[in-house]
Design a protein around this motif. Structure first.
Motif, PDB file in Angstrom:
ATOM      1  N   ASN C  45       1.806  10.703 -15.098  1.00  0.00           N
ATOM      2  CA  ASN C  45       0.445  10.158 -15.171  1.00  0.00           C
ATOM      3  C   ASN C  45       0.226   9.466 -16.510  1.00  0.00           C
ATOM      4  OD1 ASN C  45       0.030  11.260 -12.699  1.00  0.00           O
ATOM      5  ND2 ASN C  45      -1.425  12.827 -13.362  1.00  0.00           N
ATOM      6  N   CYS C  54       0.061  -3.559 -10.491  1.00  0.00           N
ATOM      7  CA  CYS C  54      -0.969  -4.585 -10.315  1.00  0.00           C
ATOM      8  C   CYS C  54      -0.567  -5.910 -10.956  1.00  0.00           C
ATOM      9  CB  CYS C  54      -2.299  -4.110 -10.891  1.00  0.00           C
ATOM     10  SG  CYS C  54      -3.008  -2.760  -9.941  1.00  0.00           S
ATOM     11  N   ASN C  57       1.565  -8.299  -8.329  1.00  0.00           N
ATOM     12  CA  ASN C  57       1.013  -9.149  -7.261  1.00  0.00           C
ATOM     13  C   ASN C  57      -0.199  -9.937  -7.727  1.00  0.00           C
ATOM     14  OD1 ASN C  57      -1.010  -7.270  -7.277  1.00  0.00           O
ATOM     15  ND2 ASN C  57      -1.176  -7.160  -5.052  1.00  0.00           N
ATOM     16  N   GLY C  58      -0.316 -10.067  -9.042  1.00  0.00           N
ATOM     17  CA  GLY C  58      -1.353 -10.940  -9.570  1.00  0.00           C
ATOM     18  C   GLY C  58      -2.750 -10.341  -9.602  1.00  0.00           C
ATOM     19  N   LEU C  59      -2.874  -9.033  -9.327  1.00  0.00           N
ATOM     20  CA  LEU C  59      -4.202  -8.406  -9.456  1.00  0.00           C
ATOM     21  C   LEU C  59      -4.585  -8.336 -10.930  1.00  0.00           C
ATOM     22  CD1 LEU C  59      -4.383  -5.431  -6.913  1.00  0.00           C
ATOM     23  CD2 LEU C  59      -5.797  -7.473  -6.958  1.00  0.00           C
ATOM     24  N   PHE C  60      -3.604  -8.069 -11.788  1.00  0.00           N
ATOM     25  CA  PHE C  60      -3.812  -8.124 -13.237  1.00  0.00           C
ATOM     26  C   PHE C  60      -3.050  -9.335 -13.771  1.00  0.00           C
ATOM     27  CE2 PHE C  60      -4.286  -3.204 -13.806  1.00  0.00           C
ATOM     28  CZ  PHE C  60      -5.484  -3.257 -13.123  1.00  0.00           C
ATOM     29  N   GLN C  78      -5.654 -20.136  -7.815  1.00  0.00           N
ATOM     30  CA  GLN C  78      -5.100 -20.534  -6.525  1.00  0.00           C
ATOM     31  C   GLN C  78      -3.686 -19.970  -6.360  1.00  0.00           C
ATOM     32  OE1 GLN C  78      -6.617 -21.962  -4.057  1.00  0.00           O
ATOM     33  NE2 GLN C  78      -4.868 -22.287  -2.710  1.00  0.00           N
ATOM     34  N   TRP C  81      -3.992 -16.363  -5.571  1.00  0.00           N
ATOM     35  CA  TRP C  81      -4.482 -16.123  -4.218  1.00  0.00           C
ATOM     36  C   TRP C  81      -3.354 -16.303  -3.209  1.00  0.00           C
ATOM     37  CZ3 TRP C  81      -5.237 -19.273   0.201  1.00  0.00           C
ATOM     38  CH2 TRP C  81      -5.946 -18.629   1.233  1.00  0.00           C
ATOM     39  N   LYS C  84      -0.950 -13.414  -2.835  1.00  0.00           N
ATOM     40  CA  LYS C  84      -1.392 -12.227  -2.095  1.00  0.00           C
ATOM     41  C   LYS C  84      -0.760 -12.164  -0.705  1.00  0.00           C
ATOM     42  CE  LYS C  84      -4.153 -10.771  -5.330  1.00  0.00           C
ATOM     43  NZ  LYS C  84      -4.388 -11.949  -6.125  1.00  0.00           N
ATOM     44  N   MET C  89       0.103  -5.025  -1.168  1.00  0.00           N
ATOM     45  CA  MET C  89       0.047  -3.799  -1.951  1.00  0.00           C
ATOM     46  C   MET C  89      -0.669  -2.705  -1.165  1.00  0.00           C
ATOM     47  SD  MET C  89      -0.544  -3.498  -5.831  1.00  0.00           S
ATOM     48  CE  MET C  89      -1.234  -2.166  -6.734  1.00  0.00           C
ATOM     49  N   PHE C  91      -2.338   1.078  -1.673  1.00  0.00           N
ATOM     50  CA  PHE C  91      -2.829   1.888  -2.789  1.00  0.00           C
ATOM     51  C   PHE C  91      -2.697   3.382  -2.517  1.00  0.00           C
ATOM     52  CE2 PHE C  91      -4.652  -2.251  -3.093  1.00  0.00           C
ATOM     53  CZ  PHE C  91      -4.737  -2.519  -4.443  1.00  0.00           C
ATOM     54  N   ASN C  93      -5.257   5.949  -2.475  1.00  0.00           N
ATOM     55  CA  ASN C  93      -6.232   6.626  -1.616  1.00  0.00           C
ATOM     56  C   ASN C  93      -6.375   5.878  -0.297  1.00  0.00           C
ATOM     57  OD1 ASN C  93      -8.511   7.707  -0.410  1.00  0.00           O
ATOM     58  ND2 ASN C  93      -9.469   8.155  -2.379  1.00  0.00           N
ATOM     59  N   ASN C  96      -9.860   4.314   0.623  1.00  0.00           N
ATOM     60  CA  ASN C  96     -10.538   3.256  -0.112  1.00  0.00           C
ATOM     61  C   ASN C  96      -9.888   1.889   0.019  1.00  0.00           C
ATOM     62  OD1 ASN C  96     -12.098   5.344  -0.826  1.00  0.00           O
ATOM     63  ND2 ASN C  96     -11.398   5.487  -2.937  1.00  0.00           N
ATOM     64  N   GLN C  97      -9.074   1.705   1.053  1.00  0.00           N
ATOM     65  CA  GLN C  97      -8.528   0.359   1.260  1.00  0.00           C
ATOM     66  C   GLN C  97      -8.756  -0.119   2.675  1.00  0.00           C
ATOM     67  OE1 GLN C  97      -4.243   0.460   0.648  1.00  0.00           O
ATOM     68  NE2 GLN C  97      -4.326   2.661   0.653  1.00  0.00           N
TER      69      GLN C  97
END
Lengths: 286, 264, 279
Positions: C45, C54, C57-60, C78, C81, C84, C89, C91, C93, C96-97
């Protein structure tokens, strides 16, 4: 304080189209001071049993006796609720107060304990879970995940329950967090002589800690006995769709080659090493 | 989940289940106005008869409809009693030192409670036979023209659909947190209103926190699935009116004519 | 032609201004993922493994350093996007997706975002449902699914977008043993079908199912080896707060007692056969 569960059933949403029997004709005796593990798949009735044992639910049929107190379908106020502490899954999600101190004192305050005594209990509880007293004035939400979980545990311990129910206590923790928590449970059990009811998916935890293990399947008890008995009979495990503990799995692999087989009642690595040592010495002497 | 929730969808395959949700929604909406046109015994009888036919057509047990009336029963009884003792007119039926019940009072009480009953049962028929998803879709498409005046219909519909998706999840979560705090000795059932509200704080705070956490994670997951608002989006669900949906127009007109003719 | 992901000298932190560099979530990471690989990224952790996920895949967006797909730097919104679709990805939980109130509608969500035609959706959805083993549950509401089923639904939603790469960010950690097994089996099947699998986890036993293991600790890459090599060096995992496989522990304990076993163990099989000969 022994627990006797006597032929209980529990039905959800009775009389609606969603009626569902979660437990049927379950009987169970838990001697005071043991660690009782409860295992079973999702939907096997584990959560319902926790609800009943903790006094949050009343059985639809049958009775539960904790010490002197008996609860049936018609009991108004459940007398043993304050004697049973429950640490639910992901208990850190139930923290709410501004400071760790206030959160831990919530339970004892509800019990109507005098302020001076509460203070003692909070300090004692934070010490038991191995956190530093300096955290007491901090916000619980500023702590790490593992620390938050121990604060939540302290909040239950401060109520000084004689029976402690732990629902998946190590879920989501990494190795260090899990190990700390397990040795904490072990320590608590040794030191405080509380009965511990451990609900878990982790067979390694069952093998390491439990004195007795109950297996639930579709609301019914399909096994109740010692971990050695449960894990030594592979065919039963397979039938229940359960994985053995990791050491048992390793022994199983060794036994594919090694004869006579190594007993599967060994749950500690040291025991296995000692056994192999002995076998080697015997082998060399021959 | 607790007792039956009003507005819960009961899966089935009846005539009413198969109607287009837009048609049902419009029909029920207009029907509500129709209720207020009824003003005598025969018009109310027609409405009752119609509701009875709908219940039959829905193939849903009557007990469930009784269940949906229960939460509003108190209001129905209260307004009936008020009308019973307050309305004057016609012959006096019962005289007590406190109040007198007149013929007109009985009539009014019966009509008002009928109105309530028909309203509630009709709304239940709609929600029992239409999944919330269909309802959202119906609403989105019926409100489509509002896009022209820059109402973000797509976003609103998505929000509603996410809300529908998460209501059961949050409900479960609430139960979990409540149980955890009850196990810690929370007293939620006694004391005055302020005390009770205060007692709920240990439930609300964790619930808020977890909802925020969920919202944040969901936003990430949506972004990871290439969500970027309504731009260039296609739609999977397609609602199509069929013959039986047009029959609702005929049925509605029939009701209008009968009630218009019989009302006094 | 597939998707090759490259990170070059990447540093990342959410609040780079306020945090000193030695505390950044990702520090000086250079990695390369070829099409079709099965990789595990393990760390305890707070090791920075989720931030790393993250970034892939370009989330961050890297605070410093370069992020390239097939050699082309990803810089614009662009670009990200479009990425994606290629890099999906899953997650941690499962709850929550899931966006939509029914199984099919949830799978359609990603396709709707990509602007896929309705006919195409109708073709793809049953296929992916079949692939993850959820056929017959089309109209189910998500809260009536088990945790494992929810996670499979999430995978179906990604698969429908026909990605080259799927990142699993601790996707098994909240599941029961059955759900977990199912997801691990699915990862293996997807890998065999040619999809790159990147599995982020803190569980060594799951990590060793991959072909290549990357250990991350305090934002830095500690090891990047094939699973055989790493198995042989697995005693090192302990210092980073990770599980050492039980076979390795036994191997070490027996060697300490003077058993004549090879110094390095590449797999449990090797241990079993060597034990057998030395007895």
């Amino acid at each position: 304080m022994d627990i006797h569960v006597n032929d209980i059933s529990y039905v959800y949403q009775k009389g609606t189209p969603f009626e569902e029997e979660a437990l049927s004709n379950l009987s169970l005796s838990i001697q005071h001071g043991i660690i009782q593990a409860i295992i079973g798949k999702t939907g096997s009735g584990k959560s319902t049993l926790i609800g009943l044992l903790s006094g949050l639910l009343r059985p639809s049929k049958g009775s539960i006796t904790v010490g002197e107190d008996k609860v049936t379908a018609t009991t108004k106020k459940i007398p043993f609720r304050s004697k049973v502490g429950v640490v639910f899954q992901y208990p850190e999600h139930q923290l709410f107060a501004e400071t760790v101190y206030k959160d831990i004192s919530y339970g004892p305050t509800n019990q109507g304990i005098p302020a001076e005594e509460i203070k003692n209990r909070v300090y004692h509880a934070i010490d038991l879970v191995g956190l530093d007293e300096s955290l007491l004035e901090k916000s619980p939400f500023s702590l790490s995940g593992g620390q938050m979980r121990r604060v939540a545990l302290a909040g239950v311990l401060a109520m000084e329950p004689s029976i402690l129910i732990l629902d998946e206590p190590t879920a989501g923790l990494d190795r260090i967090g899990s190990e700390q928590l397990l040795s904490l449970i072990h320590h608590l059990h040794q030191q405080k002589q509380v009965t511990i009811i451990l609900v878990t998916h982790q067979m390694d935890e069952v093998a390491r800690l439990a004195g007795q293990v109950l297996v639930l399947e579709k609301g019914q008890a399909v096994f109740n006995g010692s971990p050695v008995e449960l894990f030594s009979e592979r065919s039963r495990l397979d039938k229940l769709g359960m994985e053995p503990p990791s050491l048992t799995k390793l022994i199983d692999r060794l036994n594919e080659r090694i004869h006579p087989p190594i007993p599967t009642s060994l749950f500690e690595l040291d025991q296995l090493v000692a056994h192999l040592e002995l076998r080697r010495k015997v082998g060399n002497n021959e | 989940m607790s007792r039956i929730v009003i507005g819960q969808y009961i899966p089935g395959d009846s005539f009413l289940h198969r109607l287009d949700p837009r048609a049902k929604l419009l029909f029920v909406f207009l029907f509500f106005f129709l209720i207020f046109l009824a003003n005598n015994i025969s018009t109310y009888l027609i409405l009752y008869l119609f509701v009875a036919i709908c219940i039959l057509l829905s193939q849903i047990r009557v007990r469930l409809f009784l269940g949906s009336i229960k939460p509003v029963l108190f209001i129905i009884i209260l307004t009936s009693i008020l009308h019973l003792v307050m309305t004057k007119g016609g012959a006096a039926l019962l005289t007590t030192p406190l109040f007198t019940v007149y013929e007109e009072g009985v009539r009014q009480a019966a009509f008002i409670s009928s109105r309530f009953l028909i309203l509630v049962v009709m709304a239940s028929i709609l929600t029992f036979t239409t999944s919330s998803l269909d309802l959202t879709d119906a609403l989105e498409q019926l409100l489509e023209p509002l896009k022209k005046i820059r109402v973000p219909v797509h976003e609103l519909a998505l929000m509603m659909s996410i809300a529908l998706r998460f209501i059961p999840t949050l409900w479960e979560e609430t139960e979990k947190i409540k149980n955890a705090q009850l196990a810690r000795g929370a007293n939620l059932e006694s004391g005055n209103i302020f005390k009770r509200l205060a007692a709920y704080i240990p439930i609300f705070i964790p619930l808020f926190l977890s909802s925020f956490r969920r919202a944040e994670e969901l936003a990430m997951a949506m972004e990871a699935r290439a969500y970027r608002g309504g731009i260039g989006r296609t739609k999977y669900r397609l609602l199509q009116y069929k013959g039986k949906d047009y029959s609702l127009i005929v049925i509605f007109l029939l009701l209008v004519i009968m009630i218009g003719w019989l009302r006094s | 032609m597939g998707t090759e992901i490259t990170l070059k000298d990447v540093w990342f932190h959410y609040y780079p201004q306020t945090e000193s560099r030695e505390n950044w979530a990702v520090q000086n990471v250079s990695l390369d993922f070829q099409q079709g690989e099965y990789v595990s990224i393990i760390g305890s952790n707070g090791s920075g493994k989720s931030s790393l996920a993250c970034l892939l895949n370009g989330l961050f967006i890297p605070t410093e350093g370069a992020f390239c797909i097939n050699g082309q730097p990803i810089t614009t919104d662009q670009d990200r996007w479009e990425l994606k679709r290629r890099v999906g990805m899953i997650f941690q939980n499962p709850d929550n997706q899931i966006v939509a109130p029914s199984v099919v509608d949830d799978i359609a969500f990603g396709l709707e975002n990509l602007g896929v035609s309705r006919e195409e959706m109708k073709y793809r959805i049953p296929l992916v449902l079949e692939q993850v083993g959820l056929s017959g549950l089309e109209k189910k509401e998500p809260h009536h699914l088990s945790g494992g089923q929810k996670q499979r639904l999430a995978i179906a939603g990604i698969l429908a977008m026909q990605p080259d790469v799927i990142i699993f960010d601790e996707s098994t950690s909240m599941l029961d043993p059955d759900g977990r097994k199912h997801i691990l089996r699915l990862m293996d099947e997807l890998h065999k079908s040619g999809i790159t699998i990147i599995h982020i986890t803190h569980q060594a036993t799951e990590a060793f199912l991959a072909e290549r293991l990357i250990v991350i600790h305090q934002g830095r890459i500690m090891m990047d080896q094939s699973s055989k090599e790493l198995y042989a060096n697995a005693t090192l995992l302990d210092q980073w707060g990770l599980d050492v496989p039980i076979g390795i522990l036994l191997h070490q304990a027996l060697r300490d007692k003077g058993w004549k076993l090879s110094e390095k163990m590449e797999s449990e099989e090797q241990l079993v056969s060597e034990l057998w000969t030395s007895m």
